[in-house]
Scaffold this motif. Structure first.
Motif, short mmCIF file in Angstrom:
data_model
loop_
_atom_site.label_atom_id
_atom_site.label_comp_id
_atom_site.label_asym_id
_atom_site.label_seq_id
_atom_site.Cartn_x
_atom_site.Cartn_y
_atom_site.Cartn_z
N ALA A 142 -7.11 37.72 2.08
CA ALA A 142 -7.41 37.65 0.64
C ALA A 142 -6.21 38.08 -0.19
CB ALA A 142 -8.63 38.52 0.33
N THR A 143 -5.52 39.15 0.22
CA THR A 143 -4.37 39.61 -0.55
C THR A 143 -3.21 38.62 -0.43
OG1 THR A 143 -3.48 40.96 1.28
CG2 THR A 143 -5.05 42.01 -0.22
N ASN A 144 -3.04 38.00 0.73
CA ASN A 144 -2.00 36.98 0.89
C ASN A 144 -2.25 35.79 -0.03
OD1 ASN A 144 -0.58 38.40 2.84
ND2 ASN A 144 -1.60 37.40 4.55
N GLU A 145 -3.50 35.33 -0.06
CA GLU A 145 -3.84 34.18 -0.89
C GLU A 145 -3.70 34.51 -2.37
OE1 GLU A 145 -4.80 30.30 -1.61
OE2 GLU A 145 -4.54 31.23 0.36
N LEU A 146 -4.13 35.69 -2.77
CA LEU A 146 -4.01 36.09 -4.17
C LEU A 146 -2.54 36.18 -4.57
CD1 LEU A 146 -5.30 37.03 -6.80
CD2 LEU A 146 -5.33 39.36 -5.89
N CYS A 147 -1.73 36.73 -3.71
CA CYS A 147 -0.29 36.85 -3.99
C CYS A 147 0.34 35.46 -4.17
CB CYS A 147 0.39 37.60 -2.84
SG CYS A 147 2.03 38.22 -3.23
N PHE A 148 -0.06 34.52 -3.33
CA PHE A 148 0.46 33.15 -3.41
C PHE A 148 0.07 32.48 -4.72
CE2 PHE A 148 -0.17 28.61 -2.78
CZ PHE A 148 1.05 28.21 -2.27
N ARG A 149 -1.21 32.60 -5.09
CA ARG A 149 -1.69 31.94 -6.30
C ARG A 149 -1.08 32.55 -7.56
NH1 ARG A 149 -6.10 28.72 -6.28
NH2 ARG A 149 -5.29 28.27 -8.37
N LEU A 150 -0.96 33.86 -7.61
CA LEU A 150 -0.36 34.50 -8.78
C LEU A 150 1.11 34.15 -8.92
CD1 LEU A 150 -1.97 38.07 -8.63
CD2 LEU A 150 -2.58 36.18 -10.14
N GLN A 151 1.77 33.92 -7.79
CA GLN A 151 3.19 33.58 -7.82
C GLN A 151 3.43 32.18 -8.39
OE1 GLN A 151 5.94 35.47 -6.91
NE2 GLN A 151 7.23 33.78 -7.57
N PHE A 152 2.60 31.21 -8.00
CA PHE A 152 2.90 29.82 -8.31
C PHE A 152 1.97 29.16 -9.31
CE2 PHE A 152 4.80 30.49 -4.07
CZ PHE A 152 6.10 30.16 -4.37
N ALA A 153 0.77 29.67 -9.51
CA ALA A 153 -0.15 29.05 -10.47
C ALA A 153 0.14 29.54 -11.88
CB ALA A 153 -1.59 29.36 -10.09
N PRO A 154 -0.14 28.73 -12.90
CA PRO A 154 0.10 29.15 -14.30
C PRO A 154 -1.00 30.09 -14.79
CG PRO A 154 -0.81 26.94 -14.26
CD PRO A 154 -0.60 27.33 -12.82
N LEU A 155 -0.96 31.34 -14.31
CA LEU A 155 -1.96 32.34 -14.64
C LEU A 155 -1.26 33.54 -15.27
CD1 LEU A 155 -3.92 32.11 -11.27
CD2 LEU A 155 -4.64 31.14 -13.46
N SER A 156 -1.79 34.02 -16.39
CA SER A 156 -1.10 35.09 -17.13
C SER A 156 -1.98 36.27 -17.48
CB SER A 156 -0.50 34.52 -18.43
OG SER A 156 0.43 33.49 -18.14
N TRP A 157 -3.31 36.11 -17.40
CA TRP A 157 -4.23 37.18 -17.77
C TRP A 157 -5.22 37.42 -16.65
CZ3 TRP A 157 -3.52 40.08 -22.08
CH2 TRP A 157 -2.61 39.58 -23.03
N LEU A 158 -5.46 38.71 -16.34
CA LEU A 158 -6.32 39.07 -15.22
C LEU A 158 -7.49 39.93 -15.68
CD1 LEU A 158 -3.92 38.06 -13.47
CD2 LEU A 158 -4.37 39.96 -11.93
N VAL A 159 -8.62 39.74 -15.02
CA VAL A 159 -9.76 40.64 -15.16
C VAL A 159 -10.00 41.26 -13.81
CG1 VAL A 159 -12.21 40.86 -15.67
CG2 VAL A 159 -10.78 39.30 -17.03
N GLU A 160 -9.69 42.54 -13.70
CA GLU A 160 -9.90 43.31 -12.46
C GLU A 160 -11.27 43.95 -12.54
OE1 GLU A 160 -7.87 47.13 -10.14
OE2 GLU A 160 -7.26 46.58 -12.18
N ALA A 161 -12.17 43.63 -11.60
CA ALA A 161 -13.57 44.04 -11.75
C ALA A 161 -14.13 44.62 -10.46
CB ALA A 161 -14.42 42.86 -12.21
N ASP A 162 -15.14 45.45 -10.63
CA ASP A 162 -15.87 46.04 -9.52
C ASP A 162 -17.31 46.26 -9.97
OD1 ASP A 162 -16.83 48.64 -7.88
OD2 ASP A 162 -15.39 47.51 -6.70
N ILE A 163 -18.28 45.94 -9.12
CA ILE A 163 -19.69 46.07 -9.47
C ILE A 163 -20.18 47.46 -9.12
CG2 ILE A 163 -22.01 45.16 -9.07
CD1 ILE A 163 -20.71 42.47 -8.42
N LYS A 164 -20.85 48.09 -10.06
CA LYS A 164 -21.33 49.45 -9.91
C LYS A 164 -22.50 49.50 -8.92
CE LYS A 164 -23.03 53.35 -12.65
NZ LYS A 164 -23.39 53.80 -14.02
N GLY A 165 -22.33 50.27 -7.83
CA GLY A 165 -23.39 50.46 -6.85
C GLY A 165 -24.01 49.17 -6.36
N PHE A 166 -23.18 48.20 -6.03
CA PHE A 166 -23.68 46.86 -5.72
C PHE A 166 -24.71 46.86 -4.59
CE2 PHE A 166 -23.07 43.09 -2.94
CZ PHE A 166 -23.80 42.20 -3.71
N PHE A 167 -24.38 47.44 -3.44
CA PHE A 167 -25.25 47.35 -2.27
C PHE A 167 -26.59 48.07 -2.48
CE2 PHE A 167 -21.09 46.42 -0.54
CZ PHE A 167 -21.36 45.39 0.36
N ASP A 168 -26.63 49.00 -3.43
CA ASP A 168 -27.88 49.72 -3.71
C ASP A 168 -28.70 49.07 -4.81
OD1 ASP A 168 -27.31 51.67 -1.81
OD2 ASP A 168 -26.13 52.85 -3.23
#
Length: 341
Positions: free
Chosen positions: A47-73
Motif C-alpha cells: 500500500a505504501t509503495n503504491e501510494l508513493c508511486f501515485r503521488l509521485q506521478f499523478a496530478p494530485l496536490s491536496w490530501l485528506v488524511e483520515a482515520d475512523i474513530k473506534g471502527f472495529f467497535d
C-alpha cells in the motif's frame, strides 16, 4: 472441565476459518484495486509503495488524511448483514455470521455482555467482515460518487480503517473533507477521529511548503533526488521508531541472561523483520539510527550480566560479524512499476 471450555472455542475458530475462505472467494473479485488490508498477496508495504508511486506521478496536490474513530467497535450489525445479503443468497450462512456478531463477551467470571455493535473480538472472521463493511460504506461510494463529482483526478487508498484520499483541486478536497466524508460515515454509524484527520497541501510545485503526513508507519514528504528533481520520500515515523527502540530495550533487559547464540539469533530476526518492512528507498537514515541504537543497548546490557565487563566494543562488533547480524538494507527491490525509485 478445562476441556469443555477449550473444545467449543477451537471448533468455533475452525468454522470461522471456513466462512472466511468462502467470503474471500466471493468478495476478492469485488474489492477495489486500492484496498490492501486483509487480502491475500497484499500487504501494508504494498500500500505504501503504491501510494508513493501515485503521488509521485499523478496530478494530485491536496490530501485528506483520515482515520475512523473506534471502527472495529462501532460496526453496525444491521448494516453488516444487509451488506452480506447483497452478494450472499444463503440465509443460513448470513444468520450464522449474525450469531457471531452478537456473541457474548465474557468480561469476568460472572459477567457476559452482548455487544450491539462491533465485530467478534479476536475472531478469525473479523478482518474480512470489517473489509466488507468499508468496501460498501466507503470504497464503492468513492469510486461511483466522489470521483464523478470531482472536477479533477482523485485517489482513494485504504488499509483497514486507515486511509488517504488525494485530489487535484482544493475545492474537491475541501468539499470531501468538510461535508461528503463526515455525512457518508454518519450514515453507517461511524465517525472520524478528529486528532488523526486533516486536510493538507502536498505538491511537487511547493516542495519546501508542502506538509508531510503519516501512513502505515511511514512519514511521506516531498524532497529532492540527486538530480535536484522533486521526489516523494518516505521515512520511519519518529513515534514508531522510538517505540521500536523501547521494545528492543525491554526485550534485551528481560533476556540478557540467555546464552549468546540464542540471543544473537533472536536479535537477528528482529532486525531482519525491521529491514524487511522499513527498508524502502530514502529511509536509510532511520534504518541506521535503529541499528546503532540496537548495538548500543545490547552492548550495554550484555556488559551488565556480571560484575565485570564481558565485552569490549571491538570484541562486541566481532561477535556481531560472527553471528551474521544483518545490517540495514533496502529490501524494496526496484520493479518496472516503481522504476522511479
Amino acid at each position: 472441565m478445562q476441556l469443555a471450555v477449550t473444545v467449543p472455542v477451537l471448533e468455533d475458530k475452525l468454522v470461522q476459518h471456513a466462512a472466511k475462505a468462502i467470503l474471500e472467494s466471493i468478495y476478492e473479485a469485488d474489492f477495489i484495486e486500492y484496498s490492501f488490508a486483509y487480502r491475500p498477496g497484499r500487504s501494508a508495504k504494498d500500500a505504501t509503495n503504491e501510494l508513493c508511486f501515485r503521488l509521485q506521478f499523478a496530478p494530485l496536490s491536496w490530501l485528506v488524511e483520515a482515520d475512523i474513530k473506534g471502527f472495529f467497535d462501532n460496526i453496525d450489525h444491521d448494516w453488516m448483514l444487509r451488506m452480506l445479503e447483497e452478494r450472499i443468497d444463503d440465509r443460513a450462512f448470513v444468520r450464522l455470521i449474525g450469531k457471531w456478531l452478537k456473541a457474548g463477551v465474557l468480561e469476568d467470571i460472572h459477567t457476559v455482555t452482548h455487544p450491539a455493535t462491533g465485530t467478534p473480538q479476536g475472531g478469525v472472521i473479523s478482518p474480512i467482515l470489517a473489509n466488507i463493511y468499508l468496501h460498501y460504506a466507503l470504497d464503492l461510494w468513492f469510486e461511483k460518487v466522489v470521483k464523478k463529482e470531482a472536477k479533477g483526478e482523485c485517489l482513494h487508498m485504504r488499509y483497514a480503517d486507515d486511509f488517504v484520499d488525494a485530489f487535484r483541486y482544493k475545492a474537491d478536497a475541501e468539499r470531501y473533507y468538510s461535508k461528503q466524508l463526515p455525512e457518508r460515515l454518519a450514515k453507517f454509524k461511524l465517525a472520524l477521529a478528529p486528532d488523526k484527520t486533516r486536510m493538507l497541501r502536498f505538491t511537487r510545485y511547493e516542495v519546501h511548503k508542502s506538509d508531510s503526513f503519516e501512513f502505515l508507519g511511514f512519514e511521506f514528504r516531498w524532497g529532492q533526488n540527486r538530480q535536484k528533481r522533486p521526489q516523494v520520500k518516505r521515512r520511519t515515523v519518529r513515534k514508531k521508531l522510538r517505540a521500536s527502540c523501547h521494545e528492543l530495550t525491554t526485550w534485551i533487559k528481560k533476556n540478557r541472561h540467555r546464552g549468546i547464540r540464542p540471543l544473537m539469533a533472536t536479535l537477528g530476526r528482529k532486525l531482519r523483520g525491521h529491514w524487511n518492512y522499513f527498508g524502502v528507498p530514502h529511509n536509510s537514515g532511520s534504518l541506521w539510527e535503529f541499528y546503532q541504537y540496537a548495538c548500543r543497548v545490547v552492548y550495554k546490557w550484555l556488559n551488565r550480566r556480571s560484575q565485570r565487563r564481558s565485552f569490549t566494543w571491538a570484541r562486541f562488533t566481532a561477535m556481531l560479524d560472527r553471528y551474521r547480524i544483518p545490517k540495514p538494507r533496502i529490501s524494496t527491490k526496484p520493479k518496472r512499476r516503481y522504476a522511479y525509485v
